[in-house]
Design a protein around this motif. Structure first.
Motif, PDB file in Angstrom:
ATOM      1  N   GLU A   1      44.844  34.760  57.000  1.00  0.00           N
ATOM      2  CA  GLU A   1      46.393  35.194  56.291  1.00  0.00           C
ATOM      3  C   GLU A   1      46.222  34.129  54.976  1.00  0.00           C
ATOM      4  N   LYS A   2      45.042  33.273  55.116  1.00  0.00           N
ATOM      5  CA  LYS A   2      45.006  32.424  53.940  1.00  0.00           C
ATOM      6  C   LYS A   2      43.838  32.558  53.252  1.00  0.00           C
ATOM      7  N   ALA A   3      43.948  32.430  51.873  1.00  0.00           N
ATOM      8  CA  ALA A   3      42.750  32.655  51.234  1.00  0.00           C
ATOM      9  C   ALA A   3      41.720  31.167  51.452  1.00  0.00           C
ATOM     10  N   THR A   4      40.500  31.538  51.610  1.00  0.00           N
ATOM     11  CA  THR A   4      39.509  30.416  51.992  1.00  0.00           C
ATOM     12  C   THR A   4      38.690  30.449  50.625  1.00  0.00           C
ATOM     13  N   MET A   5      38.515  31.542  49.883  1.00  0.00           N
ATOM     14  CA  MET A   5      37.444  31.601  48.886  1.00  0.00           C
ATOM     15  C   MET A   5      38.100  31.729  47.513  1.00  0.00           C
ATOM     16  N   ALA A   6      37.418  31.329  46.280  1.00  0.00           N
ATOM     17  CA  ALA A   6      37.707  31.733  44.978  1.00  0.00           C
ATOM     18  C   ALA A   6      36.611  32.069  44.332  1.00  0.00           C
ATOM     19  N   THR A   7      36.674  32.870  43.267  1.00  0.00           N
ATOM     20  CA  THR A   7      35.506  33.338  42.434  1.00  0.00           C
ATOM     21  C   THR A   7      36.069  33.131  41.052  1.00  0.00           C
ATOM     22  N   GLU A   8      34.813  33.440  39.991  1.00  0.00           N
ATOM     23  CA  GLU A   8      35.172  33.516  38.772  1.00  0.00           C
ATOM     24  C   GLU A   8      36.164  34.672  38.509  1.00  0.00           C
ATOM     25  N   GLN A   9      36.395  35.510  39.128  1.00  0.00           N
ATOM     26  CA  GLN A   9      37.216  36.626  38.814  1.00  0.00           C
ATOM     27  C   GLN A   9      38.774  36.662  39.292  1.00  0.00           C
ATOM     28  N   TRP A  10      39.020  35.663  40.604  1.00  0.00           N
ATOM     29  CA  TRP A  10      40.322  35.398  41.263  1.00  0.00           C
ATOM     30  C   TRP A  10      40.168  34.122  41.723  1.00  0.00           C
ATOM     31  N   SER A  11      41.580  33.551  41.856  1.00  0.00           N
ATOM     32  CA  SER A  11      41.644  32.223  42.571  1.00  0.00           C
ATOM     33  C   SER A  11      42.209  32.817  43.842  1.00  0.00           C
ATOM     34  N   ALA A  12      42.128  31.582  44.834  1.00  0.00           N
ATOM     35  CA  ALA A  12      42.742  31.901  46.157  1.00  0.00           C
ATOM     36  C   ALA A  12      44.193  32.152  46.109  1.00  0.00           C
ATOM     37  N   GLU A  13      45.042  31.730  45.212  1.00  0.00           N
ATOM     38  CA  GLU A  13      46.405  32.222  44.965  1.00  0.00           C
ATOM     39  C   GLU A  13      46.433  33.578  44.611  1.00  0.00           C
ATOM     40  N   ASP A  14      45.743  34.051  43.988  1.00  0.00           N
ATOM     41  CA  ASP A  14      45.581  35.502  43.220  1.00  0.00           C
ATOM     42  C   ASP A  14      45.255  36.150  44.777  1.00  0.00           C
ATOM     43  N   ILE A  15      44.557  36.084  45.384  1.00  0.00           N
ATOM     44  CA  ILE A  15      44.156  37.027  46.642  1.00  0.00           C
ATOM     45  C   ILE A  15      45.688  36.744  47.590  1.00  0.00           C
ATOM     46  N   GLU A  16      45.927  35.526  47.906  1.00  0.00           N
ATOM     47  CA  GLU A  16      47.256  35.390  48.761  1.00  0.00           C
ATOM     48  C   GLU A  16      48.407  36.256  48.131  1.00  0.00           C
TER      49      GLU A  16
END
Length: 600
Positions: A556-571
């Motif tokens: 339910e919480k983002a663990t990863m981030a990439t160059e395309q998106w941040s953890a907050e983006d996924i959350e």
């Protein structure tokens, strides 16, 4: 520190665990010592003609509460805090190993700490922007249990990476009571990341993969004078020289083949889980993990009719940790259900890893549940790809290539189609036999995301999925759809780029979830793709991890981030799916209840 994966293997250098716990948690007092390789009290007890005592724990659990991101869909509907759901389940793994050990003459006790103290909640530590709330038995209560039980061996389960901090803290409590108590851990997390589990805790042993047989063999080795732990399959420990030792890679998976083994032989391999170990009064809640109950009296329980899965989705630990798919036999399951009814169970959640591997077998499972008057939820996740195959039928088979036709994943479904089975017939059968709720593993709208994860492309055939959900709804079965956001997979070759799901593709899955609600889906439940020990992706995805401790591993919480998106983006994407698909009122009800708002 040198690690030895097995005898004669190459040494692996690693100074510190890659994964640990929130740095604000109290430091452990017992860490880094060589593993105890025998239980002196257990040996003495055996010499006196007594049964060695073994105490098994599910540790207390924690969940994260923090402010919602600004500009998120939750903030837009007036929800100020994000809360990880309060979840726990029947300790099936502990029941299995305790039952085998009891038959071997051990004095066994199970403590399900989350459920035994379900109403007890308190803030444990602050993390990042929020705090961890602990629920379950307190340290004082568990200390008294341990001191009263006077065990020789203590086992602590850790299935979920997000709960690792609680398992290691309980292990530290045990060693503070008596440093000579021998400690064992097992479960999906401890098994999948066994090296770090031993480096990062006071546990003397980890059990790796299926432990039904291995745990009792380990107990035999540590409670007999001169016992040899190195002969036990599926274990690892710390040596006196500071090395990690996995003495053998012999398989610990159970061999169960109903067509070749009679009932007595299968009961010898997998005895009926002894539910008398549990206080069933702890399982009387009006809601279980999939929503509202049908029966308002009696206990609910999570059970299984098959074990393992061989689909090998690269984000899932089950094929490696739990092993390949095996049916236990309908005669075995019939006895299991009769025993559950005697224990006061009035409805069940089927936790099979892949019930739809054989749809004809699954239909017979439903008939047995009806025989014992047990309404049921399929919570393990029905494979959408097999339902799509059933629904599209013979004409669709003609369109498949040779590789798909020969795939072992589809073999039983193709045979059922050629025998005349349809998706409608299957769904009507399980509905008539008491199924009132299913978890449908949709996963993604994007064929590329599925194929790169070794998941069937059939999940992305949207019209078929729409029609299948309509069938479930017409038959009176509530459907919770499961979706995954943020796939990250390695390149297929050195010349290619890794596959990272784009925000546009994630948007496609959000739209897919919204459209399926129009077919009658009861609830859309999005998960965030998370590195899980024991999966093919665990090591690769570490380079994308931005939270290196346990509060970030909940799905339910983002663990990863990439160059395309941040953890907050996924959350934020997850919150958008929840609100757009389910509506503001349903999301508020989810937060209020702390479980999926699915009512019959």
């Amino acid at each position: 520190m040198d690690l030895i994966a097995s005898e004669g293997a190459t040494r692996i250098e690693r100074d510190l665990p890659r994964f640990s716990v929130a740095p604000t948690r109290p430091a452990l007092q017992h860490l880094g010592l060589p593993s105890l390789k025998s239980s002196r009290s257990g040996i003495r007890r055996r010499a006196n003609g007594e049964a060695p005592r073994v105490l098994l724990f599910v540790p207390p659990y924690t969940r994260l509460i923090e402010p919602v991101p600004l500009g998120s869909a939750f903030a837009d509907i007036g929800i100020d805090t994000f809360e990880v759901m309060k979840r726990a389940g029947t300790p099936i793994g502990l029941l299995r190993i305790a039952t085998v050990a009891k038959r071997a003459g051990y004095d066994m006790q199970i403590v399900d700490a989350p459920f035994a103290g379900w109403s007890q909640e308190n803030t444990l530590v602050n993390v990042d922007q929020g705090h961890l709330v602990r629920y379950g038995l307190t340290d004082v209560q568990m200390r008294k249990i341990i001191e009263d039980a006077q065990p020789d061996v203590v086992g602590i389960q850790c299935n979920y990476t997000v709960q690792w901090g609680n398992a290691r803290a309980l292990a530290d409590l045990v060693k503070s009571i008596d440093p000579n108590l021998l400690l064992v851990t097992g479960g999906a997390h401890s098994s999948g990341d066994w090296q770090n589990a031993l480096l990062d805790s006071p546990f003397d042993f980890t059990l790796i993969n299926e432990a039904d047989r291995a745990f009792t063999l380990l107990l035999d080795a540590v409670t007999h004078e001169g016992g040899n732990v190195d002969a036990v399959p599926g274990i690892a420990y710390r040596s006196y020289s500071g090395q990690l030792v996995r003495p053998t890679r012999k398989s610990s998976y159970l061999s169960i083949v109903p067509a070749r083994q009679d009932l007595d032989e299968r009961l010898g391999v997998m005895p009926l889980p002894d539910f008398s170990f549990l206080n069933m009064n702890n399982y009387l809640q009006p809601y279980h993990s999939s929503g509202a109950r049908v029966r308002k009296t009696g206990a609910w329980a999570q059970i299984f009719s098959t074990i393992g899965c061989n689909v090998n989705c690269n984000f899932c630990y089950i094929p490696k940790i739990n092993g390949p798919w095996r049916a236990l036999g309908l005669d075995w399951f019939d006895l299991h259900l009769a025993d559950l009814v005697k224990q006061g169970v009035t409805e069940v959640l089927i936790e099979d890893d892949h019930l739809m591997h054989d749809p004809l077998y699954a239909m017979e499972v439903g008939k047995l549940l009806k025989k014992h008057h047990l309404p049921w939820v399929e919570e393990g996740g029905l494979s959408l790809f097999n339902l799509v195959l059933l629904h599209k039928g013979e004409r669709f088979l003609a369109e498949l290539d040779e590789q798909e036709l020969k795939s072992p994943h589809y073999r039983n479904v193709i045979a059922a189609i050629r025998g005349g089975l349809t998706a409608k017939t299957f769904i009507r059968s399980i509905a008539d036999n008491g199924c009132y709720n299913i978890y449908l593993a949709v996963e993604s709208a994007n064929e590329e995301s599925l194929v790169n994860s070794n998941k069937s492309r059939f999940n992305a055939i949207q019209q078929a999925t729409f029609e299948i959900i309509q069938m479930f709804t017409e038959c009176g079965i509530q459907v919770t759809g499961g979706f995954m956001l943020g796939f990250v997979n390695p390149p297929a070759s050195a010349a290619e780029q890794p596959f990272i799901e784009s925000l546009g593709q994630i948007g496609n899955t959000i739209d897919y979830a919204v459209s399926l609600m129009g077919a009658g889906m009861a609830y859309a439940n999005p998960f965030i793709v998370t590195p899980i020990p024991g999966t093919e992706m665990w090591a690769y995805q570490q380079q994308y991890v931005v939270r290196h401790y346990d509060n970030g591993w909940s799905h339910e919480k983002a663990t990863m981030a990439t160059e395309q998106w941040s953890a907050e983006d996924i959350e934020k994407a997850r919150m958008e799916l929840l609100v757009r698909a389910n509506g503001a009122d349903r999301v508020r009800e989810m937060v209020r209840r702390g479980t999926w708002p699915v009512d019959v």
